[in-house]
Scaffold this motif. Structure first.
Motif, PDB file in Angstrom:
ATOM      1  N   SER A   1       0.518  36.955 -30.366  1.00  0.00           N
ATOM      2  CA  SER A   1      -0.006  37.916 -31.327  1.00  0.00           C
ATOM      3  C   SER A   1      -1.419  37.571 -31.774  1.00  0.00           C
ATOM      4  CB  SER A   1       0.913  37.994 -32.549  1.00  0.00           C
ATOM      5  OG  SER A   1       0.931  36.751 -33.237  1.00  0.00           O
ATOM      6  N   LYS A   2      -1.871  36.351 -31.503  1.00  0.00           N
ATOM      7  CA  LYS A   2      -3.200  35.912 -31.938  1.00  0.00           C
ATOM      8  C   LYS A   2      -4.258  36.147 -30.874  1.00  0.00           C
ATOM      9  CE  LYS A   2      -0.975  32.217 -34.590  1.00  0.00           C
ATOM     10  NZ  LYS A   2      -0.791  30.747 -34.688  1.00  0.00           N
ATOM     11  N   ARG A   3      -3.838  36.579 -29.680  1.00  0.00           N
ATOM     12  CA  ARG A   3      -4.759  36.799 -28.562  1.00  0.00           C
ATOM     13  C   ARG A   3      -5.555  35.533 -28.241  1.00  0.00           C
ATOM     14  NH1 ARG A   3      -2.086  40.806 -26.469  1.00  0.00           N
ATOM     15  NH2 ARG A   3      -2.098  42.735 -27.685  1.00  0.00           N
ATOM     16  N   ILE A   4      -4.842  34.416 -28.208  1.00  0.00           N
ATOM     17  CA  ILE A   4      -5.444  33.134 -27.839  1.00  0.00           C
ATOM     18  C   ILE A   4      -4.823  32.693 -26.515  1.00  0.00           C
ATOM     19  CG2 ILE A   4      -5.619  30.683 -28.437  1.00  0.00           C
ATOM     20  CD1 ILE A   4      -5.708  31.520 -31.367  1.00  0.00           C
ATOM     21  N   VAL A   5      -5.668  32.341 -25.559  1.00  0.00           N
ATOM     22  CA  VAL A   5      -5.193  31.841 -24.271  1.00  0.00           C
ATOM     23  C   VAL A   5      -5.597  30.378 -24.131  1.00  0.00           C
ATOM     24  CG1 VAL A   5      -5.299  34.118 -23.187  1.00  0.00           C
ATOM     25  CG2 VAL A   5      -7.282  32.586 -23.034  1.00  0.00           C
ATOM     26  N   GLU A   6      -5.059  29.733 -23.121  1.00  0.00           N
ATOM     27  CA  GLU A   6      -5.371  28.325 -22.868  1.00  0.00           C
ATOM     28  C   GLU A   6      -6.129  28.195 -21.547  1.00  0.00           C
ATOM     29  OE1 GLU A   6      -4.476  26.025 -25.140  1.00  0.00           O
ATOM     30  OE2 GLU A   6      -3.491  27.593 -26.326  1.00  0.00           O
ATOM     31  N   ILE A   7      -7.290  27.552 -21.608  1.00  0.00           N
ATOM     32  CA  ILE A   7      -7.996  27.158 -20.393  1.00  0.00           C
ATOM     33  C   ILE A   7      -7.516  25.752 -20.068  1.00  0.00           C
ATOM     34  CG2 ILE A   7     -10.227  26.762 -19.301  1.00  0.00           C
ATOM     35  CD1 ILE A   7     -11.469  28.621 -21.422  1.00  0.00           C
ATOM     36  N   GLN A   8      -6.686  25.624 -19.059  1.00  0.00           N
ATOM     37  CA  GLN A   8      -6.091  24.335 -18.716  1.00  0.00           C
ATOM     38  C   GLN A   8      -6.920  23.656 -17.629  1.00  0.00           C
ATOM     39  OE1 GLN A   8      -1.945  25.440 -17.869  1.00  0.00           O
ATOM     40  NE2 GLN A   8      -1.407  24.819 -19.941  1.00  0.00           N
ATOM     41  N   LEU A   9      -7.531  22.530 -17.999  1.00  0.00           N
ATOM     42  CA  LEU A   9      -8.357  21.776 -17.068  1.00  0.00           C
ATOM     43  C   LEU A   9      -7.629  20.509 -16.634  1.00  0.00           C
ATOM     44  CD1 LEU A   9     -11.873  21.975 -18.790  1.00  0.00           C
ATOM     45  CD2 LEU A   9     -10.945  23.446 -16.990  1.00  0.00           C
ATOM     46  N   THR A  10      -7.657  20.233 -15.353  1.00  0.00           N
ATOM     47  CA  THR A  10      -7.052  19.017 -14.809  1.00  0.00           C
ATOM     48  C   THR A  10      -8.133  18.162 -14.154  1.00  0.00           C
ATOM     49  OG1 THR A  10      -4.950  20.147 -14.385  1.00  0.00           O
ATOM     50  CG2 THR A  10      -5.335  18.086 -13.202  1.00  0.00           C
ATOM     51  N   ASN A  11      -8.192  16.908 -14.542  1.00  0.00           N
ATOM     52  CA  ASN A  11      -9.127  15.948 -13.959  1.00  0.00           C
ATOM     53  C   ASN A  11      -8.441  15.272 -12.779  1.00  0.00           C
ATOM     54  OD1 ASN A  11     -10.934  13.930 -13.345  1.00  0.00           O
ATOM     55  ND2 ASN A  11     -10.845  12.923 -15.337  1.00  0.00           N
TER      56      ASN A  11
ATOM     57  N   ASP B 110      -4.721  32.206 -12.250  1.00  0.00           N
ATOM     58  CA  ASP B 110      -3.964  32.870 -13.315  1.00  0.00           C
ATOM     59  C   ASP B 110      -2.596  33.242 -12.745  1.00  0.00           C
ATOM     60  OD1 ASP B 110      -3.117  34.187 -15.546  1.00  0.00           O
ATOM     61  OD2 ASP B 110      -4.624  35.769 -15.500  1.00  0.00           O
ATOM     62  N   PRO B 111      -1.756  32.236 -12.467  1.00  0.00           N
ATOM     63  CA  PRO B 111      -0.505  32.491 -11.741  1.00  0.00           C
ATOM     64  C   PRO B 111       0.491  33.372 -12.480  1.00  0.00           C
ATOM     65  CG  PRO B 111      -0.535  30.251 -12.610  1.00  0.00           C
ATOM     66  CD  PRO B 111      -1.916  30.812 -12.803  1.00  0.00           C
ATOM     67  N   PHE B 112       0.392  33.444 -13.806  1.00  0.00           N
ATOM     68  CA  PHE B 112       1.339  34.248 -14.584  1.00  0.00           C
ATOM     69  C   PHE B 112       0.727  35.570 -15.067  1.00  0.00           C
ATOM     70  CE2 PHE B 112       2.421  29.733 -15.220  1.00  0.00           C
ATOM     71  CZ  PHE B 112       3.655  29.731 -14.578  1.00  0.00           C
ATOM     72  N   GLY B 113      -0.461  35.903 -14.574  1.00  0.00           N
ATOM     73  CA  GLY B 113      -1.091  37.166 -14.959  1.00  0.00           C
ATOM     74  C   GLY B 113      -1.400  37.269 -16.433  1.00  0.00           C
ATOM     75  N   VAL B 114      -1.830  36.162 -17.040  1.00  0.00           N
ATOM     76  CA  VAL B 114      -2.103  36.144 -18.482  1.00  0.00           C
ATOM     77  C   VAL B 114      -3.227  37.112 -18.847  1.00  0.00           C
ATOM     78  CG1 VAL B 114      -3.039  34.714 -20.351  1.00  0.00           C
ATOM     79  CG2 VAL B 114      -1.225  33.828 -18.873  1.00  0.00           C
ATOM     80  N   LEU B 115      -4.319  37.093 -18.104  1.00  0.00           N
ATOM     81  CA  LEU B 115      -5.453  37.948 -18.454  1.00  0.00           C
ATOM     82  C   LEU B 115      -5.159  39.430 -18.215  1.00  0.00           C
ATOM     83  CD1 LEU B 115      -8.529  35.816 -17.309  1.00  0.00           C
ATOM     84  CD2 LEU B 115      -7.410  35.915 -19.540  1.00  0.00           C
TER      85      LEU B 115
ATOM     86  N   LEU C 169     -17.595  19.110 -23.151  1.00  0.00           N
ATOM     87  CA  LEU C 169     -18.284  19.561 -24.362  1.00  0.00           C
ATOM     88  C   LEU C 169     -17.984  21.020 -24.687  1.00  0.00           C
ATOM     89  CD1 LEU C 169     -21.792  17.944 -23.716  1.00  0.00           C
ATOM     90  CD2 LEU C 169     -19.921  17.037 -25.104  1.00  0.00           C
ATOM     91  N   ALA C 170     -17.807  21.814 -23.665  1.00  0.00           N
ATOM     92  CA  ALA C 170     -17.525  23.237 -23.855  1.00  0.00           C
ATOM     93  C   ALA C 170     -16.937  23.796 -22.571  1.00  0.00           C
ATOM     94  CB  ALA C 170     -18.789  24.004 -24.241  1.00  0.00           C
ATOM     95  N   ALA C 171     -16.192  24.880 -22.709  1.00  0.00           N
ATOM     96  CA  ALA C 171     -15.635  25.565 -21.541  1.00  0.00           C
ATOM     97  C   ALA C 171     -15.653  27.049 -21.805  1.00  0.00           C
ATOM     98  CB  ALA C 171     -14.210  25.084 -21.256  1.00  0.00           C
ATOM     99  N   GLY C 172     -15.894  27.815 -20.770  1.00  0.00           N
ATOM    100  CA  GLY C 172     -15.932  29.263 -20.905  1.00  0.00           C
ATOM    101  C   GLY C 172     -15.287  29.923 -19.707  1.00  0.00           C
ATOM    102  N   LEU C 173     -14.840  31.141 -19.922  1.00  0.00           N
ATOM    103  CA  LEU C 173     -14.160  31.890 -18.879  1.00  0.00           C
ATOM    104  C   LEU C 173     -14.811  33.251 -18.793  1.00  0.00           C
ATOM    105  CD1 LEU C 173     -11.621  31.473 -17.035  1.00  0.00           C
ATOM    106  CD2 LEU C 173     -10.308  32.626 -18.794  1.00  0.00           C
TER     107      LEU C 173
ATOM    108  N   ILE D 211      -5.181  29.304 -16.100  1.00  0.00           N
ATOM    109  CA  ILE D 211      -5.076  30.043 -17.355  1.00  0.00           C
ATOM    110  C   ILE D 211      -3.614  30.167 -17.742  1.00  0.00           C
ATOM    111  CG2 ILE D 211      -5.630  32.202 -18.533  1.00  0.00           C
ATOM    112  CD1 ILE D 211      -7.706  32.579 -16.152  1.00  0.00           C
ATOM    113  N   SER D 212      -3.326  29.909 -19.016  1.00  0.00           N
ATOM    114  CA  SER D 212      -1.965  30.015 -19.515  1.00  0.00           C
ATOM    115  C   SER D 212      -2.020  30.570 -20.934  1.00  0.00           C
ATOM    116  CB  SER D 212      -1.274  28.645 -19.486  1.00  0.00           C
ATOM    117  OG  SER D 212       0.090  28.758 -19.854  1.00  0.00           O
ATOM    118  N   GLN D 213      -0.832  30.771 -21.531  1.00  0.00           N
ATOM    119  CA  GLN D 213      -0.767  31.218 -22.926  1.00  0.00           C
ATOM    120  C   GLN D 213       0.541  30.749 -23.534  1.00  0.00           C
ATOM    121  OE1 GLN D 213      -0.807  35.518 -23.705  1.00  0.00           O
ATOM    122  NE2 GLN D 213      -2.031  35.161 -25.542  1.00  0.00           N
ATOM    123  N   PHE D 214       0.457  30.115 -24.700  1.00  0.00           N
ATOM    124  CA  PHE D 214       1.654  29.671 -25.404  1.00  0.00           C
ATOM    125  C   PHE D 214       2.269  30.851 -26.147  1.00  0.00           C
ATOM    126  CE2 PHE D 214      -0.725  25.391 -25.807  1.00  0.00           C
ATOM    127  CZ  PHE D 214      -0.360  25.050 -24.510  1.00  0.00           C
ATOM    128  N   ARG D 215       3.583  30.866 -26.240  1.00  0.00           N
ATOM    129  CA  ARG D 215       4.276  32.008 -26.841  1.00  0.00           C
ATOM    130  C   ARG D 215       3.847  32.283 -28.278  1.00  0.00           C
ATOM    131  NH1 ARG D 215      10.532  31.757 -26.429  1.00  0.00           N
ATOM    132  NH2 ARG D 215      10.154  29.616 -27.091  1.00  0.00           N
TER     133      ARG D 215
END
Length: 315
Positions: free
Chosen positions: A58-68, A163-168, A77-81, A50-54
């Motif tokens: 203010s938009k309360r949007i986070v990033e679900i970062q998936l690595t193959n 969540d290494p940066f404590g985003v949530l 098709l979809a991802a959820g947390l 889990i990450s978040q772009f600067r």
């Protein structure tokens, strides 16, 4: 028995990893209440972080970062947390054809946060976190729906999310403070910017509108402990920022003057700005202490950029 085709090998690997994860203590949904810190598996076909772009703060949007981590492409098709810090699931949905995740690559999937789960802060008020420690995210789990391939049906994969940066936890804390503050008063920046005749000074107007307890169903108070600078702006001491300002839900409207000056004048100050017009207001309210980030909005943001550019050009 002959060797499996690549897509079958990938699917088999998924099933093995998920079976192992479900039997391992301290990971997955079963560990939510244990206080364990889940981490993305380094051996699975998909890992999650889990990450978040600067510019999404203010938009309360986070990033679900998936690595193959496999040698075959995967179509997501979809991802959820799922996290106990939020009232509902955190969802990302692809276009109809899905989003391809190439072998060995990471993709960031933006997902908007739902309402925060805000329990009574009183039980934790005496438990101060150690200095320098990072917040612990209790049991975040990611679910990824992948497309069918080579006879393998569409399926949903489940794995712990790091969540290494404590985003949530950070977003939860900020949202709970904002929710408690909103019950007392509304905060906004006036779109006008008061610029001096010589363009060397400017003043922001922070408007604080208390809630009427007769209409909102209750009273309450909050205290503005301090107002902080940003990467772009700092206090102009000729119009100092307030501290210790008490706001009552039944009180009058406050219009606070905030004198500003550029915090930096390098060539990239405005061009690369992401959060320089999010004004941090430190408040104490309802047993919580945290920061409200007051967004300047597009109209005022443009005026601030013009002021900073002009002021820096006069040095």
């Amino acid at each position: 028995m002959g060797s499996l085709p690549p897509t079958l090998r990938w699917s088999a690997a998924v099933l093995v990893v998920l079976a192992a994860a479900s039997c391992s203590p301290g990971t997955g949904p079963a560990a939510t209440g244990s206080g364990a810190t889940p981490a993305a598996s380094g051996s699975g076909p998909l890992t999650a972080e889990i990450s978040q772009f600067r510019d999404n703060y203010s938009k309360r949007i986070v990033e679900i970062q998936l690595t193959n981590t496999t040698g075959e492409a995967v179509t997501v098709l979809a991802a959820g947390l799922r996290s106990p810090l939020f009232a509902d699931g955190i969802h990302w949905t692809s276009a109809a054809a899905g989003t391809e995740l190439p072998p060995g690559q990471t993709k960031s999937l933006p997902a908007r946060l739902p309402a925060a789960a805000c329990p009574d802060p009183a039980p934790r008020s005496s438990q101060a976190a150690p200095s320098g420690s990072k917040p612990v995210e209790p049991g975040a789990v990611v679910e990824v729906r992948v497309a069918a391939a080579a006879g393998i049906p569409e399926k949903t994969l489940t794995a712990p999310a790091a969540d290494p940066f404590g985003v949530l936890p950070r977003n939860n804390a900020e949202m709970c403070v904002a929710q408690a503050a909103a019950a007392v008063a509304g905060f906004r920046l006036s779109p006008s910017l008061e610029v001096s005749a010589d363009a060397r000074a400017a003043v922001l107007h922070l408007v604080i509108t208390p809630r009427n307890p007769a209409a909102a169903g209750g009273g309450g108070t909050l205290t503005i402990d301090s107002i902080g600078g940003t990467t772009l702006l700092e206090e102009d001491t000729s119009a100092p920022w307030p501290s210790g300002l008490r706001v009552d839900a039944a009180g009058p409207v406050h219009e606070v003057r905030l004198g500003i000056r550029p915090a930096r004048c390098d060539p990239h100050a405005v061009a690369e700005d992401k959060v320089g017009t999010l004004i941090p207001v430190q408040v104490t309210v309802g047993g919580r202490r945290g920061t409200l980030k007051i967004d300047a909005g597009s109209q005022l943001r443009g005026r601030i950029y013009d002021f900073v550019t002009s002021r820096c050009g006069r040095q």
